[in-house]
Design a protein around this motif. Structure first.
Motif, PDB file in Angstrom:
ATOM      1  N   LEU A 157      34.289  61.921  29.919  1.00 50.21           N
ATOM      2  CA  LEU A 157      35.072  62.535  28.846  1.00 50.21           C
ATOM      3  C   LEU A 157      34.370  62.379  27.496  1.00 50.21           C
ATOM      4  CD1 LEU A 157      38.666  61.435  29.899  1.00 50.21           C
ATOM      5  CD2 LEU A 157      37.696  63.732  30.029  1.00 50.21           C
ATOM      6  N   GLY A 158      33.822  61.208  27.247  1.00 50.43           N
ATOM      7  CA  GLY A 158      33.088  60.981  26.000  1.00 50.43           C
ATOM      8  C   GLY A 158      31.876  61.890  25.876  1.00 50.43           C
ATOM      9  N   ALA A 159      31.126  62.029  26.955  1.00 55.46           N
ATOM     10  CA  ALA A 159      29.941  62.886  26.944  1.00 55.46           C
ATOM     11  C   ALA A 159      30.317  64.352  26.729  1.00 55.46           C
ATOM     12  CB  ALA A 159      29.152  62.718  28.248  1.00 55.46           C
ATOM     13  N   GLU A 200      27.896  67.184  18.692  1.00 49.81           N
ATOM     14  CA  GLU A 200      27.247  65.926  18.369  1.00 49.81           C
ATOM     15  C   GLU A 200      26.042  65.824  19.292  1.00 49.81           C
ATOM     16  OE1 GLU A 200      29.625  62.372  18.124  1.00 49.81           O
ATOM     17  OE2 GLU A 200      31.416  63.578  17.716  1.00 49.81           O
ATOM     18  N   ILE A 237      33.076  65.544  25.240  1.00 48.39           N
ATOM     19  CA  ILE A 237      33.562  65.733  23.867  1.00 48.39           C
ATOM     20  C   ILE A 237      32.391  65.809  22.892  1.00 48.39           C
ATOM     21  CG2 ILE A 237      34.828  64.607  21.979  1.00 48.39           C
ATOM     22  CD1 ILE A 237      36.800  63.620  24.227  1.00 48.39           C
ATOM     23  N   LYS A 238      31.440  64.902  23.034  1.00 47.43           N
ATOM     24  CA  LYS A 238      30.262  64.935  22.153  1.00 47.43           C
ATOM     25  C   LYS A 238      29.492  66.242  22.323  1.00 47.43           C
ATOM     26  CE  LYS A 238      29.421  59.981  21.749  1.00 47.43           C
ATOM     27  NZ  LYS A 238      28.505  58.892  22.090  1.00 47.43           N
ATOM     28  N   GLU A 241      24.329  65.078  22.153  1.00 46.20           N
ATOM     29  CA  GLU A 241      24.582  64.655  23.533  1.00 46.20           C
ATOM     30  C   GLU A 241      23.786  65.589  24.432  1.00 46.20           C
ATOM     31  OE1 GLU A 241      26.197  62.062  26.323  1.00 46.20           O
ATOM     32  OE2 GLU A 241      26.354  61.969  24.156  1.00 46.20           O
ATOM     33  N   GLU A 289      36.024  57.915  31.821  1.00 49.67           N
ATOM     34  CA  GLU A 289      36.000  57.794  30.357  1.00 49.67           C
ATOM     35  C   GLU A 289      34.621  58.144  29.809  1.00 49.67           C
ATOM     36  OE1 GLU A 289      37.443  53.840  29.595  1.00 49.67           O
ATOM     37  OE2 GLU A 289      39.486  54.375  30.192  1.00 49.67           O
ATOM     38  N   GLU A 290      33.561  57.716  30.492  1.00 46.93           N
ATOM     39  CA  GLU A 290      32.205  58.041  30.052  1.00 46.93           C
ATOM     40  C   GLU A 290      31.954  59.545  30.125  1.00 46.93           C
ATOM     41  OE1 GLU A 290      29.418  55.615  32.210  1.00 46.93           O
ATOM     42  OE2 GLU A 290      30.272  53.756  31.402  1.00 46.93           O
ATOM     43  N   GLU A 327      36.350  53.838  34.416  1.00 50.87           N
ATOM     44  CA  GLU A 327      35.222  53.678  33.494  1.00 50.87           C
ATOM     45  C   GLU A 327      34.331  54.922  33.482  1.00 50.87           C
ATOM     46  OE1 GLU A 327      31.025  51.341  33.791  1.00 50.87           O
ATOM     47  OE2 GLU A 327      32.807  50.170  34.315  1.00 50.87           O
ATOM     48  N   GLU A 383      26.953  61.871  34.059  1.00 45.14           N
ATOM     49  CA  GLU A 383      28.279  61.246  34.060  1.00 45.14           C
ATOM     50  C   GLU A 383      29.219  61.947  35.043  1.00 45.14           C
ATOM     51  OE1 GLU A 383      28.723  58.420  32.866  1.00 45.14           O
ATOM     52  OE2 GLU A 383      27.095  58.256  31.417  1.00 45.14           O
TER      53      GLU A 383
END
Length: 140
Positions: A78-80, A88, A82-83, A90, A75-76, A72, A98
Motif C-alpha cells: 500500500l505504501g509503495a 513521489e 501510494i507513493k 517510487e 502495508e508495504e 506487514e 511488494e
C-alpha cells in the motif's frame, strides 16, 4: 465390497487416498454438493493446471507470525502504491516486488492450510462469481 471411484477420472481409489471436495454456491455460500471424491492425482493435477507459484518452506515459522507477515507485506505494498500514484519517488520495480511479496505470503498460508491443490478450482469459481456480479475482464 465397497468400491471408491474418483469423480474426476473414474479410476478406483483406496479409501485412505480419497480427497473430498465441497462445492459452494457462489452467491449464498451454501454447500451445493458435498462429498465429491477425487483421487490424490486428480487433486494434484487440477491444482497444477494453470497455477504455479513457488511455495516456501515456512515450517520453522509459527503460523501467527506468517499471518503478521501478510499484514506487514500488505502495508508495504500500500505504501509503495501510494507513493507511485502520488508521483513521489517510487520505482515501478518496488511496487511489483511488494505485490509479489503479498502473493507469496498468501500462497504460503494457503499451502500451510493444505489447500494449495484446490487453487485452480477456486480460481474457476472465483471467475464465475465475478462474472455473475457483472464484472468485465480486460483480456476478453
Amino acid at each position: 465390497m465397497i468400491k471408491y471411484i474418483c469423480d474426476c477420472c473414474g479410476k478406483e481409489i483406496k479409501k485412505e487416498e480419497i480427497k473430498q471436495i465441497k462445492v459452494h454456491d457462489n452467491y449464498t455460500n451454501r454447500v451445493e454438493k458435498e462429498g465429491i471424491h477425487w483421487c490424490k492425482d486428480c487433486v494434484s493435477n487440477n491444482g497444477k493446471h494453470g497455477f504455479y507459484f513457488p511455495i516456501l518452506d515456512t515450517s520453522e515459522i509459527g503460523f501467527e507470525i506468517e499471518l503478521e507477515k501478510l499484514k506487514e507485506e500488505t502495508e508495504e505494498l500500500l505504501g509503495a502504491v501510494i507513493k507511485y500514484k502520488t508521483n513521489e519517488f517510487e520505482l515501478i520495480d518496488n511496487v511489483i516486488e511488494e505485490g509479489y511479496d503479498v502473493i507469496q505470503v498468501v500462497v504460503n498460508i494457503i499451502d500451510r492450510l493444505g489447500l494449495i491443490d484446490y487453487m485452480q478450482e477456486g480460481l474457476e469459481r472465483h471467475i464465475e462469481k465475478l462474472k455473475g456480479r457483472g464484472w468485465k475482464f480486460k483480456n476478453e
